[in-house]
Enzyme design. Structure first.
Site, PDB file in Angstrom:
ATOM      1  N   ASP A  35       2.493  24.450   2.489  1.00  0.00           N
ATOM      2  CA  ASP A  35       1.913  23.317   3.226  1.00  0.00           C
ATOM      3  C   ASP A  35       1.305  22.253   2.317  1.00  0.00           C
ATOM      4  OD1 ASP A  35       2.663  24.577   5.464  1.00  0.00           O
ATOM      5  OD2 ASP A  35       0.633  25.081   6.178  1.00  0.00           O
ATOM      6  N   ASP A  39       1.792  18.248   2.224  1.00  0.00           N
ATOM      7  CA  ASP A  39       0.649  17.346   2.409  1.00  0.00           C
ATOM      8  C   ASP A  39       0.527  16.340   1.271  1.00  0.00           C
ATOM      9  OD1 ASP A  39       0.137  18.697   4.702  1.00  0.00           O
ATOM     10  OD2 ASP A  39      -1.517  19.892   3.892  1.00  0.00           O
ATOM     11  N   GLU A 114      20.953  32.855  27.672  1.00  0.00           N
ATOM     12  CA  GLU A 114      19.897  32.146  26.940  1.00  0.00           C
ATOM     13  C   GLU A 114      18.573  32.402  27.630  1.00  0.00           C
ATOM     14  OE1 GLU A 114      20.783  27.929  26.586  1.00  0.00           O
ATOM     15  OE2 GLU A 114      22.924  28.410  26.549  1.00  0.00           O
ATOM     16  N   LYS A 116      15.268  31.381  29.482  1.00  0.00           N
ATOM     17  CA  LYS A 116      14.880  30.239  30.303  1.00  0.00           C
ATOM     18  C   LYS A 116      13.476  29.825  29.886  1.00  0.00           C
ATOM     19  CE  LYS A 116      15.169  28.556  35.011  1.00  0.00           C
ATOM     20  NZ  LYS A 116      13.857  27.959  35.188  1.00  0.00           N
ATOM     21  N   ASP A 118      10.040  28.001  29.697  1.00  0.00           N
ATOM     22  CA  ASP A 118       9.185  27.450  30.742  1.00  0.00           C
ATOM     23  C   ASP A 118       8.458  26.212  30.240  1.00  0.00           C
ATOM     24  OD1 ASP A 118       8.117  27.252  33.199  1.00  0.00           O
ATOM     25  OD2 ASP A 118       6.709  28.915  32.996  1.00  0.00           O
ATOM     26  N   ARG A 137      13.090  14.643  33.171  1.00  0.00           N
ATOM     27  CA  ARG A 137      14.152  14.920  34.115  1.00  0.00           C
ATOM     28  C   ARG A 137      13.952  14.160  35.424  1.00  0.00           C
ATOM     29  NH1 ARG A 137      16.751  19.680  36.621  1.00  0.00           N
ATOM     30  NH2 ARG A 137      16.347  19.263  38.800  1.00  0.00           N
ATOM     31  N   TYR A 223      19.621  22.485  24.462  1.00  0.00           N
ATOM     32  CA  TYR A 223      20.713  23.413  24.760  1.00  0.00           C
ATOM     33  C   TYR A 223      21.978  22.787  25.322  1.00  0.00           C
ATOM     34  CZ  TYR A 223      18.298  23.148  29.220  1.00  0.00           C
ATOM     35  OH  TYR A 223      17.674  22.695  30.341  1.00  0.00           O
ATOM     36  N   LYS A 311      15.354  35.074  37.380  1.00  0.00           N
ATOM     37  CA  LYS A 311      13.902  34.886  37.243  1.00  0.00           C
ATOM     38  C   LYS A 311      13.223  36.236  37.097  1.00  0.00           C
ATOM     39  CE  LYS A 311      13.212  30.338  37.973  1.00  0.00           C
ATOM     40  NZ  LYS A 311      12.984  29.629  39.206  1.00  0.00           N
ATOM     41  N   CYS A 405     -28.934  37.206  48.583  1.00  0.00           N
ATOM     42  CA  CYS A 405     -28.618  36.590  47.297  1.00  0.00           C
ATOM     43  C   CYS A 405     -28.913  37.566  46.146  1.00  0.00           C
ATOM     44  CB  CYS A 405     -29.445  35.315  47.119  1.00  0.00           C
ATOM     45  SG  CYS A 405     -29.265  34.575  45.488  1.00  0.00           S
ATOM     46  N   CYS A 408     -32.117  35.743  44.214  1.00  0.00           N
ATOM     47  CA  CYS A 408     -33.432  35.502  44.807  1.00  0.00           C
ATOM     48  C   CYS A 408     -33.659  36.351  46.055  1.00  0.00           C
ATOM     49  CB  CYS A 408     -33.604  34.030  45.153  1.00  0.00           C
ATOM     50  SG  CYS A 408     -32.584  33.518  46.547  1.00  0.00           S
ATOM     51  N   CYS A 423     -26.254  30.951  49.335  1.00  0.00           N
ATOM     52  CA  CYS A 423     -27.691  31.124  49.298  1.00  0.00           C
ATOM     53  C   CYS A 423     -28.255  29.724  49.533  1.00  0.00           C
ATOM     54  CB  CYS A 423     -28.121  31.648  47.931  1.00  0.00           C
ATOM     55  SG  CYS A 423     -29.899  31.540  47.691  1.00  0.00           S
ATOM     56  N   CYS A 428     -33.877  28.971  44.696  1.00  0.00           N
ATOM     57  CA  CYS A 428     -33.136  30.088  44.089  1.00  0.00           C
ATOM     58  C   CYS A 428     -32.967  29.840  42.587  1.00  0.00           C
ATOM     59  CB  CYS A 428     -31.767  30.219  44.749  1.00  0.00           C
ATOM     60  SG  CYS A 428     -30.727  31.451  43.979  1.00  0.00           S
TER      61      CYS A 428
HETATM   62  P1  AMP Z   1      14.949  25.445  38.027  1.00  0.00           P
HETATM   63  O1  AMP Z   1      13.882  24.500  37.624  1.00  0.00           O
HETATM   64  O2  AMP Z   1      14.442  26.786  38.475  1.00  0.00           O
HETATM   65  O3  AMP Z   1      15.960  24.832  38.951  1.00  0.00           O
HETATM   66  O4  AMP Z   1      15.747  25.805  36.712  1.00  0.00           O
HETATM   67  C1  AMP Z   1      16.490  24.826  36.043  1.00  0.00           C
HETATM   68  C2  AMP Z   1      15.733  24.410  34.825  1.00  0.00           C
HETATM   69  O5  AMP Z   1      15.661  25.448  33.882  1.00  0.00           O
HETATM   70  C3  AMP Z   1      16.437  23.321  34.091  1.00  0.00           C
HETATM   71  O6  AMP Z   1      16.125  22.061  34.644  1.00  0.00           O
HETATM   72  C4  AMP Z   1      15.869  23.453  32.720  1.00  0.00           C
HETATM   73  O7  AMP Z   1      14.732  22.613  32.611  1.00  0.00           O
HETATM   74  C5  AMP Z   1      15.338  24.870  32.647  1.00  0.00           C
HETATM   75  N1  AMP Z   1      15.856  25.643  31.513  1.00  0.00           N
HETATM   76  C6  AMP Z   1      15.069  26.287  30.624  1.00  0.00           C
HETATM   77  N2  AMP Z   1      15.799  26.904  29.690  1.00  0.00           N
HETATM   78  C7  AMP Z   1      17.087  26.628  29.966  1.00  0.00           C
HETATM   79  C8  AMP Z   1      18.325  26.976  29.336  1.00  0.00           C
HETATM   80  N3  AMP Z   1      18.366  27.744  28.237  1.00  0.00           N
HETATM   81  N4  AMP Z   1      19.451  26.516  29.894  1.00  0.00           N
HETATM   82  C9  AMP Z   1      19.423  25.751  31.015  1.00  0.00           C
HETATM   83  N5  AMP Z   1      18.286  25.385  31.641  1.00  0.00           N
HETATM   84  C10 AMP Z   1      17.132  25.825  31.136  1.00  0.00           C
HETATM   85 ZN    ZN Z   2     -30.501  32.780  45.795  1.00  0.00          ZN
END
Ligand code: AMP
Ligand code: ZN
Length: 674
Positions: A35, A39, A114, A116, A118, A137, A223, A311, A405, A408, A423, A428
Site C-alpha cells: 500500500d 500511496d 453464478e 446472485k 445482492d 437499472r 456479468y 433464492k 413500569c 418507576c 409509562c 419516570c
Molecule cells: P430479481 O431482482 O430478483 O428479479 O433478480 C434479478 C436481478 O439479479 C438482476 O437485475 C441483477 O441485478 C441481479 N443479479 C445479481 N447477480 C446476478 C448475476 N450473476 N447474473 C444475473 N443477475 C444477477
Molecule cells: Zn416509568
C-alpha cells in the site's frame, strides 16, 4: 524534451502505473505492490497535477475522490432493457426449469452457475474504450444517470484494455466489512444506520455528493453486455473471462454445470459458504451457457427463458429464550427484548432480538423458556420467526404483559389505540434520562460531552431533573461526579453555555414534543420565530404550514396546555436560553443535504454570513463544523484571504468551496435521496 513535456510524460507514467496497480488490486484481487508504495506514487501524481492542472485526465486515479455536488439525476433510457429473473426456491423447480429448457433445445445443454450478488444493477457505457455513462437499472427501461458517482468506484475501469464501444452490466455492492465499518461510524456520529449492505450501496450510489460515494468503498461484479457483438464470444462462461480481461471485476465463483445434480451441488456449496463470503448474496443464477441456445429460448415479457434465479431460504438458528427484558424510552413507550442463549446466524453471534410490542409476543405466542427460531431480517437484524412448539415445557404459561413500569413502577397504560405499552409518569427516571440525552443530542441542543454515563450520575445525584437544570450547573456540581476533572468540567460548562445561543428549532426539537421531529421543528421555528408565538398559536395557523398536520398540531396543543411546560419555558428563559429563531428566512432543506454527516471547516473571511451563522446553517443541514483541517475533513469552505487551512486542504485533496457555492447550497436547499 522540454521540461513541460517531460512532466507530462511523468504524469502519464504515474497514471498508467497506478491504474495498473489498481487493476491488479480491485479487478484481479491480486495486489502487486504494498500500500505505501501505491500511496507514494499517488502523492507524486497529486503534486504534479496540483502544479499543472492541465495535465489532469479523466482516467487519472486522483479523479476518483469525487467532490462534485449534483443537482439531481437525469433519466437514462436503456437501449437494451435490463432484464429481471424468474425465481425458484427448491430443487423441484430447478428440475422443472431444466426440463423446459431441454424440451426446447434437446439434451445438449451446459449451464453456468453464478452467485446472485445482492447489490444494485448497473449499466456502464464505454465509447472506444472510455467510460462515458453509468446508469441504474430503474424499471429496466428507464434508469438514472449516476456516471459521476460510478467514477468513484475503484473497480470500474475508466479506460478499457481495448478501445471497445460496449455497454456492460452487472452489480454494484458494498462489501460486508465496509458496511459494518460505515454503520459503526454512523452510529457513533448519531446518524441512522443502514438496514443492510444493499440499502447502504443504494444510498451511496444515489448520493448527490460524489465524495460521499467515493468514501463508501463500493465494489462491482460485471456479468453481461447489452450486446455481445463487439466481443466475439459465444458463451457466458467465456464472456465472463473476457470481461475480466478487458478490465472488469467479475465474480470468481462461476462454474459450468452439466446437469441438475451439479447445479444443486453448487447451490449447496454456496449456501454453506455464504456467510463467509466478503459480500452478500441472495441466491444463485443459473444460465444456459451457449449464446445461440439462449437466443433460441428468448425472453418472456419480463425475463429470459434461458436463466433462473434460485433464492436461498433465510438463514435460521434455534435457541433458548431466557428472558424478556422491558426498557423505557424517552416517550414512555416500554419495549420488550428477547434475551436468548447466544447462537450463530449468518456469520455473527446473536443473543438479543426486539420483540416490538405485546401484540407481537401474543401473536407468535412467545413464552419464557421456549425454544425459538431466529433469523436475520435483511440478513442483518435478528428476529424471532417462530416458536418450536414440540419442545415447549409442559408447565409453560402464556407470557403476561408487565403491568408496571420496570423503572418507576407506576402503572402502564395503552394510549388510544396504540399497541405499545406506556409509562405515563412524567417523573419516570428512565424517561427523564432518555429525554435529557435527546435534549443534548446533535440535532437538538448539540451539547458535547454529556453521554449517558454522566447523565445517569447527574440524575442520581439530583443535580439535574429537567432540562432547565442543565443551565444551572456549576463547576462545583460537576466536580462531584466520577471521572470529571476541572478541565472537562469547564469544557462541559462551555458547551452548555454555547447552547444557550441555539436557534429556536433546536430547542423545540430538543424538548421532545411528541411527533415534533427536527424537520417539523424547523418549519415551526421559521414560521413562528418566537416560542411565545408558537405557544399561543391557533390550530388553524399551525396546520396551514406545509407538511404540518393535525397530529403535530394536536400534540403541540396538549404539550403547551401543561402548566409544568410553561414553568419549564420560564425557567429556560430565566437561564438566558434563546427562545427565538435566529437563522435566515429560508425554506428548510430536506434532512439529507450535501452537508449530511460531513465534517466541514470554515476558513478565511466570509461576506454573506458571520462565521457563526455559516456554522449554524451547515449544522442545520446535518453537517458538523470543526476548527482544523485533517484527513477526517470532508469539505473546506474558503472565504477571502484563506491561508494555511486552504493549503492543507489542497495537499490532502479535500474539496474546497468558495462562499458562493456555500450560499447556493444553503439557499437552494438542495437535497439528496440517500
Ligand atoms: P430479481 O431482482 O430478483 O428479479 O433478480 C434479478 C436481478 O439479479 C438482476 O437485475 C441483477 O441485478 C441481479 N443479479 C445479481 N447477480 C446476478 C448475476 N450473476 N447474473 C444475473 N443477475 C444477477
Ligand atoms: Zn416509568
Amino acid at each position: 524534451m522540454t521540461e513541460q513535456s517531460s512532466i507530462a510524460e511523468q504524469a502519464r507514467a504515474l497514471r498508467d502505473q497506478l491504474n495498473q496497480y489498481a487493476y491488479q488490486y480491485y479487478v484481479m484481487d491480486q495486489p502487486t505492490v504494498p500500500d505505501h508504495l501505491y500511496d507514494e506514487q499517488y502523492a507524486k501524481l497529486v503534486a504534479i497535477e496540483a502544479a499543472h492542472p492541465e495535465l489532469i485526465t479523466p482516467d487519472s486515479p486522483t479523479q476518483r475522490v469525487g467532490g462534485l455536488i449534483q443537482e439531481g439525476f437525469q433519466k437514462v433510457v436503456h437501449d437494451v432493457p435490463l432484464y429481471s429473473l424468474n425465481d425458484v426456491f427448491n430443487q423441484e423447480e430447478i428440475i422443472a426449469f431444466d426440463q423446459r429448457v431441454k424440451k426446447a433445445l434437446g439434451d445438449q445443454v451446459t449451464y453456468v452457475c453464478e452467485l446472485k450478488i445482492d447489490g444494485l444493477s448497473i449499466s456502464l457505457k464505454y465509447q472506444e474504450g472510455r467510460f462515458v455513462q453509468g446508469a441504474t437499472r430503474g424499471d429496466g427501461t428507464i434508469g438514472e444517470d449516476i456516471t459521476e458517482n460510478l467514477k468513484t468506484v475503484r473497480s470500474i475501469p475508466m479506460t478499457l484494455k481495448e478501445p471497445l464501444s460496449i455497454e456492460v452490466r452487472g452489480e454494484c455492492f458494498m462489501p460486508k466489512s465496509s458496511f459494518v465499518k460505515l454503520n459503526t461510524e454512523r452510529e457513533a456520529a448519531g446518524l441512522d444506520v443502514f438496514a443492510n449492505p444493499r440499502n447502504a450501496a443504494a444510498g451511496s450510489l444515489r448520493n448527490l455528493d460524489t465524495s460521499v460515494t467515493a468514501k463508501r468503498n463500493l465494489d462491482t461484479f460485471l456479468y453481461t453486455l447489452a450486446d455481445f457483438g463487439p466481443l466475439e464470444v459465444s458463451d457466458q462462461y467465456t464472456a465472463l473471462a473476457e470481461l475480466q480481461k478487458i478490465g472488469f471485476h467479475t465474480n470468481p465463483e462461476r462454474r459450468l454445470c452439466q446437469n441438475v445434480e451439479e447445479i444443486w451441488a453448487y447451490i449447496e456449496e454456496f449456501h454453506d459458504k455464504r456467510s463467509n463470503l466478503p459480500y452478500e448474496i441472495d441466491g444463485v443464477v443459473i444460465k444456459v451457457n451457449d449464446f445461440s441456445q439462449q437466443e433460441d429460448l428468448g425472453f418472456t415479457i419480463k425475463a429470459p427463458r434461458w436463466a433462473t434465479a434460485y433464492k436461498f431460504p433465510p438463514e435460521e438458528a434455534q435457541t433458548y429464550l431466557e428472558d424478556i427484558e422491558w426498557t423505557v424510552g424517552r416517550t414512555g413507550v416500554v419495549t420488550p427484548t428477547a434475551v436468548m442463549t447466544p447462537v450463530r446466524i449468518a456469520g455473527s453471534m446473536v443473543s438479543r432480538a426486539s420483540l416490538h410490542n405485546m401484540d407481537y409476543i401474543a401473536m407468535k405466542d412467545i413464552r419464557l423458556q421456549d425454544q425459538v427460531i431466529l433469523y436475520k431480517a435483511g440478513d442483518i437484524i435478528p428476529e424471532i420467526s417462530q416458536v418450536v412448539l414440540s419442545q415447549r415445557p409442559e408447565d409453560s404459561q402464556p407470557y403476561q404483559a408487565p403491568t408496571h413500569c420496570p423503572e418507576c413502577h407506576s402503572e402502564l397504560v395503552h394510549l388510544d389505540e396504540e399497541v405499545a405499552l406506556r409509562c405515563i409518569n412524567p417523573k419516570c427516571p428512565a424517561q427523564i434520562k432518555e429525554g435529557l440525552a435527546h435534549f443534548v443530542s446533535r440535532n437538538a441542543m448539540n451539547i458535547d460531552g454529556l453521554g449517558p454515563r454522566i447523565i445517569n450520575q447527574m440524575y442520581s445525584k439530583h443535580l439535574v431533573t429537567d432540562v432547565a437544570d442543565l443551565y444551572r450547573l456549576t463547576e462545583a456540581d460537576l466536580l462531584t461526579m466520577d471521572k470529571v476533572k476541572e478541565k472537562s468540567a469547564q469544557n462541559l460548562l462551555q458547551a452548555i453555555d454555547a447552547s444557550r445561543e441555539n436557534s429556536l428549532e433546536r430547542l423545540l426539537f430538543g424538548l421532545g414534543i411528541r411527533h415534533v421531529g427536527a424537520k417539523a421543528a424547523k418549519i415551526l421555528a421559521v414560521h413562528f420565530e418566537e416560542m411565545e408565538r408558537l405557544m399561543h398559536a391557533t390550530k388553524e395557523e399551525i396546520i396551514s404550514l406545509d407538511t404540518i398536520g393535525d397530529t403535530i398540531a394536536d400534540s403541540l396543543a396538549t404539550y403547551f396546555a401543561n402548566e409544568e411546560v410553561h414553568q419549564l419555558i420560564d425557567e429556560l428563559k430565566a437561564a438566558k436560553v434563546n427562545l427565538t429563531y435566529t437563522g435566515p428566512k429560508i425554506q428548510p432543506a430536506e434532512v439529507d443535504s450535501p452537508f449530511s454527516g460531513k465534517t466541514v471547516v470554515l476558513t478565511g473571511k466570509l461576506s454573506h454570513y458571520t462565521r457563526n451563522e455559516a456554522k449554524e446553517l451547515i449544522e442545520n443541514l446535518g453537517g458538523s463544523v470543526t476548527g482544523s483541517v485533517s484527513k477526517k475533513t470532508d469539505l473546506v469552505i474558503a472565504g477571502d484571504d484563506a491561508g494555511s487551512k486552504r493549503t492543507k486542504a489542497e495537499q490532502l485533496g479535500i474539496p474546497i468551496w468558495d462562499e458562493e457555492q456555500l450560499k447556493m447550497t444553503i439557499e437552494g436547499g438542495s437535497s439528496d435521496e440517500d
